[in-house]
Design a protein around this motif. Structure first.
Motif, PDB file in Angstrom:
ATOM      1  N   UNK A  94      16.493  16.426 -11.699  1.00 24.01           N
ATOM      2  CA  UNK A  94      15.767  15.843 -10.565  1.00 24.01           C
ATOM      3  C   UNK A  94      14.911  16.929  -9.902  1.00 24.01           C
ATOM      4  N   UNK A  95      13.667  16.600  -9.587  1.00 22.77           N
ATOM      5  CA  UNK A  95      12.835  17.504  -8.766  1.00 22.77           C
ATOM      6  C   UNK A  95      12.177  16.682  -7.677  1.00 22.77           C
ATOM      7  N   UNK A  96      12.155  17.234  -6.482  1.00 20.54           N
ATOM      8  CA  UNK A  96      11.516  16.547  -5.356  1.00 20.54           C
ATOM      9  C   UNK A  96      10.037  16.946  -5.328  1.00 20.54           C
ATOM     10  N   UNK A  97       9.178  15.964  -5.092  1.00 16.52           N
ATOM     11  CA  UNK A  97       7.724  16.182  -5.157  1.00 16.52           C
ATOM     12  C   UNK A  97       7.062  15.946  -3.804  1.00 16.52           C
ATOM     13  N   UNK A  98       5.868  16.504  -3.663  1.00 16.81           N
ATOM     14  CA  UNK A  98       5.077  16.253  -2.447  1.00 16.81           C
ATOM     15  C   UNK A  98       4.232  14.996  -2.724  1.00 16.81           C
ATOM     16  N   UNK A  99       4.909  13.883  -2.901  1.00 19.34           N
ATOM     17  CA  UNK A  99       4.263  12.639  -3.358  1.00 19.34           C
ATOM     18  C   UNK A  99       4.224  12.645  -4.875  1.00 19.34           C
ATOM     19  N   UNK A 100       4.244  11.463  -5.484  1.00 17.39           N
ATOM     20  CA  UNK A 100       4.312  11.455  -6.952  1.00 17.39           C
ATOM     21  C   UNK A 100       2.990  11.880  -7.591  1.00 17.39           C
ATOM     22  N   UNK A 242       1.898   8.526   3.981  1.00 17.97           N
ATOM     23  CA  UNK A 242       1.492   9.765   4.645  1.00 17.97           C
ATOM     24  C   UNK A 242       2.579  10.832   4.687  1.00 17.97           C
ATOM     25  N   UNK A 243       3.813  10.455   4.389  1.00 17.57           N
ATOM     26  CA  UNK A 243       4.900  11.443   4.408  1.00 17.57           C
ATOM     27  C   UNK A 243       4.768  12.424   3.236  1.00 17.57           C
ATOM     28  N   UNK A 244       4.188  11.946   2.148  1.00 15.71           N
ATOM     29  CA  UNK A 244       4.050  12.709   0.898  1.00 15.71           C
ATOM     30  C   UNK A 244       5.423  13.126   0.359  1.00 15.71           C
ATOM     31  N   UNK A 245       6.119  12.152  -0.160  1.00 12.27           N
ATOM     32  CA  UNK A 245       7.433  12.466  -0.719  1.00 12.27           C
ATOM     33  C   UNK A 245       7.711  11.574  -1.940  1.00 12.27           C
ATOM     34  N   UNK A 246       8.128  12.211  -3.013  1.00 15.27           N
ATOM     35  CA  UNK A 246       8.439  11.496  -4.252  1.00 15.27           C
ATOM     36  C   UNK A 246       9.391  12.348  -5.073  1.00 15.27           C
ATOM     37  N   UNK A 247       9.629  11.929  -6.309  1.00 22.04           N
ATOM     38  CA  UNK A 247      10.555  12.696  -7.154  1.00 22.04           C
ATOM     39  C   UNK A 247      10.221  12.481  -8.634  1.00 22.04           C
ATOM     40  N   UNK A 248      10.679  13.431  -9.445  1.00 21.48           N
ATOM     41  CA  UNK A 248      10.606  13.275 -10.902  1.00 21.48           C
ATOM     42  C   UNK A 248      12.020  13.388 -11.416  1.00 21.48           C
ATOM     43  N   UNK A 249      12.386  12.540 -12.370  1.00 24.89           N
ATOM     44  CA  UNK A 249      13.733  12.587 -12.948  1.00 24.89           C
ATOM     45  C   UNK A 249      13.635  12.492 -14.461  1.00 24.89           C
ATOM     46  N   UNK A 250      14.629  13.033 -15.129  1.00 27.66           N
ATOM     47  CA  UNK A 250      14.684  12.877 -16.586  1.00 27.66           C
ATOM     48  C   UNK A 250      14.853  14.202 -17.295  1.00 27.66           C
TER      49      UNK A 250
END
Ligand SMILES: Cc1ncc(COP(=O)(O)O)c(C=O)c1O
Length: 384
Positions: A94-100, A242-250
């Motif tokens: 898992x990595x947290x992103x600044x929006x996807x 506007x929060x700019x938050x997402x994630x990548x998984x895998x």
């Protein structure tokens, strides 16, 4: 001034241009109904805002966050995947992103070398192609067609492209068409990418924006070897663009390479925003059900008026978009400019999603159903 040549190969981001046109009309005192950008009009849940504010009380809230995100949020993403999809993830998956959008761009140099091919669907979210070009890669566009329910047809991808490609993007539920991927389709695409040694990225930005009766799907449910990566975002379901938050998984290796790129380019998202995202992901399913019902109502209203206006569209209950055929005798630009000029209605020309969108335009259901109805009702009935 010396400017990167590759910038010449991509246009100005369409929504930036549209913002200018809208601003001009507003200044002229003209009314606008904006059904163009996928930026939800709905309110942010109060508990999410409270979590954001409470985030300021914690020691170190103002410090650099960990590059891959705070474990508190990563664990919440892990719980979400376990509870919603039955998929087990480790922290390093898992990595947290600044929006996807950020992750979609940064996964390209994480996986590809200069001049590698990236397979991108068309029509599609423009960032897959533009970011590939910016990073010195070559986007290979694979057409997605209504005759195939806008699913990628692998038989259309030549062998040489499979050899040259290192990465492939898919996006289901799909922007702009609203098409959804079935489990069978996901299994096929995973198999195709595994056999061709291509890293598969499913952009799942709209995975929760589906019919109220359906359950969402994750590509990882159909990828037992975890060869792929999936991108998620808090933007759409939680009205947090506007929060700019997402994630990548895998896939661990891809996630680790992505974090390596990111750690050289950015320093993660503000900790209170990550805390707010934890609260969002932890909301009860009834929250999502309410949102799905709202979009369902809007879609039903829009479809009824479109039929009255004799405008054809692709039938779906996924995403908050409607992919419409441009009326006979118009190019997409002519049509979109005319309805903006005459009726103050802003929709997105299909050409923004690639050349295969030339005969289409996209409606975003990001206004109340009453406004959507008013805007579409102002159009004349077209001949087809
Ligand atoms: C298909 C798709 N993917 C990704 C994004 C980016 O979302 P965000 O960067 O807000 O997470 C969007 C936004 O419109 C989108 O339509």
């Amino acid at each position: 001034m010396k400017i990167n040549n590759r910038l010449d190969s991509i246009g100005v981001y369409h929504f930036k241009t549209i913002d200018g046109i809208k601003e001009k009309r507003r200044k002229e005192g003209k009314k606008i109904i904006d059904l163009s950008i996928g930026d939800p009009d709905l309110a942010v849940e109060p508990s999410i805002l409270n979590a954001l504010i409470q985030g300021f009380d914690e020691v170190g809230f103002n410090k650099y966050p960990p590059y891959d995100g705070i474990n508190f949020l990563k664990n919440q993403v892990i719980d979400y995947y376990k509870n919603r999809f039955g998929v087990h993830l480790e922290l390093e998956e898992v990595a947290i992103l600044i929006g996807s959008k950020e992750g979609i761009s940064n996964v390209i140099p994480a996986v590809c070398d200069i001049k590698d091919a990236v397979i991108v669907p068309e029509p599609g979210y423009p960032v897959y192609s533009s970011a590939s070009k910016l990073w010195g890669c070559i986007p290979y566009t694979v057409p997605i067609k209504e005759s195939n329910n806008y699913l990628v047809d692998f038989t259309e991808i030549p062998k040489e492209v499979c050899t040259k490609a290192k990465l492939m993007f898919i996006n289901y539920p799909n922007n702009p068409t609203g098409a959804k991927g079935s489990g069978e389709f996901f299994s096929e695409v995973v198999k195709f990418c595994e056999e061709s040694n291509i890293v598969l990225c499913n952009d799942a930005a709209y995975s929760e924006i589906i019919s109220p009766e359906e359950s969402p799907l994750s590509i990882l449910q159909f990828d037992k070897n975890k060869h792929s990566v999936e991108f998620g975002t808090l933007s759409k379901l939680y009205n947090m663009t506007g929060f700019r938050i997402g994630y990548a998984v895998g896939n661990k290796e891809v996630i680790s390479a992505l974090v390596k790129v990111k750690s050289n380019l950015d320093s993660g998202q503000f900790i209170p925003i990550q805390k707010a995202a934890v609260t969002a992901l932890n909301l009860d399913k009834t929250y999502g059900d309410e949102i799905r019902k709202i979009y369902f109502k809007r879609r039903t209203v829009a479809e009824k008026v479109l039929k009255e206006k004799n405008i054809q569209f692709f039938t779906t209950e996924s995403t908050f978009y409607i992919w419409c055929k441009t009326p006979k005798g118009y190019t997409t630009h002519e049509f979109c400019s005319e309805i903006l000029d005459r009726y103050g209605l802003v929709v997105t020309p299909g050409s923004c999603f690639g050349t295969l969108g030339y005969d289409y335009f996209r409606i975003a259901l990001t206004c109340s159903w009453q406004i959507i109805e008013e805007g579409l009702a102002s159009l004349p009935r077209y001949d087809n």
